[in-house]
Scaffold this active site. Structure first.
Site, PDB file in Angstrom:
ATOM      1  N   CYS A 142       0.803  -1.228   0.000  1.00  0.00           N
ATOM      2  CA  CYS A 142       0.000   0.000   0.000  1.00  0.00           C
ATOM      3  C   CYS A 142       0.831   1.270   0.000  1.00  0.00           C
ATOM      4  O   CYS A 142       0.290   2.365  -0.167  1.00  0.00           O
ATOM      5  CB  CYS A 142      -0.927   0.023   1.210  1.00  0.00           C
ATOM      6  SG  CYS A 142       0.003   0.020   2.744  1.00  0.00           S
TER       7      CYS A 142
ATOM      8  N   CYS B 112      -0.931  -5.048   6.956  1.00  0.00           N
ATOM      9  CA  CYS B 112      -0.559  -3.837   7.707  1.00  0.00           C
ATOM     10  C   CYS B 112       0.302  -4.193   8.916  1.00  0.00           C
ATOM     11  O   CYS B 112       1.190  -3.432   9.300  1.00  0.00           O
ATOM     12  CB  CYS B 112      -1.807  -3.098   8.182  1.00  0.00           C
ATOM     13  SG  CYS B 112      -3.065  -2.900   6.920  1.00  0.00           S
TER      14      CYS B 112
HETATM   15 FE1  FES Z   1      -1.229   0.414   4.382  1.00  0.00          FE
HETATM   16 FE2  FES Z   1      -2.653  -0.630   6.302  1.00  0.00          FE
HETATM   17  S1  FES Z   1      -3.351  -0.066   4.318  1.00  0.00           S
HETATM   18  S2  FES Z   1      -0.527  -0.254   6.303  1.00  0.00           S
END
Ligand code: FES
Length: 153
Positions: free
Chosen positions: A38, A108
């Protein structure tokens, strides 16, 4: 651990009231890692004494709620631990301590584990020691990176 689909009370607590947020002057080790999935970023600071005990841990996260909650719990788990015990604070251990994370947020929690390891790696390099089982940080962020500087603001 049974599969969870929503945030536990503990995750919400650590997200709303994160522990040990901030920076540290002259840390024993500091590590900054990025989540390849992400693009979120976490920096972990560790204060380790002469006996190899983690006296303090602080973090800054430029990421989602699950990243904040897992960083917060990770700092709580490593404080007072030996280096080898801190090594055992994996993303699984952090998730268990938080009563689980929804499957889509498991990635995450990797940030917290990788940030601890990156900070320990930095500590080991500064002290010229080798920590059993510790590998070089995989998603280490260049501290001179412009994006990284932005997160310092
Ligand atoms: Fe990036 Fe959770 S969406 S660390």
């Amino acid at each position: 651990m049974s599969q969870v689909t929503e945030y536990s009370d503990k995750v919400m607590d650590h997200f709303m009231h994160p522990r040990n947020v901030g920076e540290m002057e002259n840390p024993s080790g500091v590590g900054t890692v990025g989540n390849a999935k992400c693009g979120d970023i976490m920096r972990m600071y560790l204060d380790i004494d002469d006996q190899g005990i983690v006296r303090d841990a602080k973090f800054k996260t430029f990421g989602c709620g699950a990243a904040v909650a897992t960083s917060s719990m990770a700092t709580e788990l490593v404080r007072g631990k030996t280096i080898q015990e801190a090594m055992a604070v994996t993303n699984k251990a952090v998730m268990e301590a938080l009563d689980g994370l929804p499957k889509v947020k498991i990635h995450c929690s990797l940030l917290a584990e990788q940030a601890i390891h990156a900070a320990l790696w930095d500590y080991a390099e500064k002290h010229g020691i080798k920590i059993d089982g510790l590998k070089p940080p995989v998603n280490d962020i260049d501290e001179t990176d412009e994006f990284c500087k932005m997160t310092d603001a």
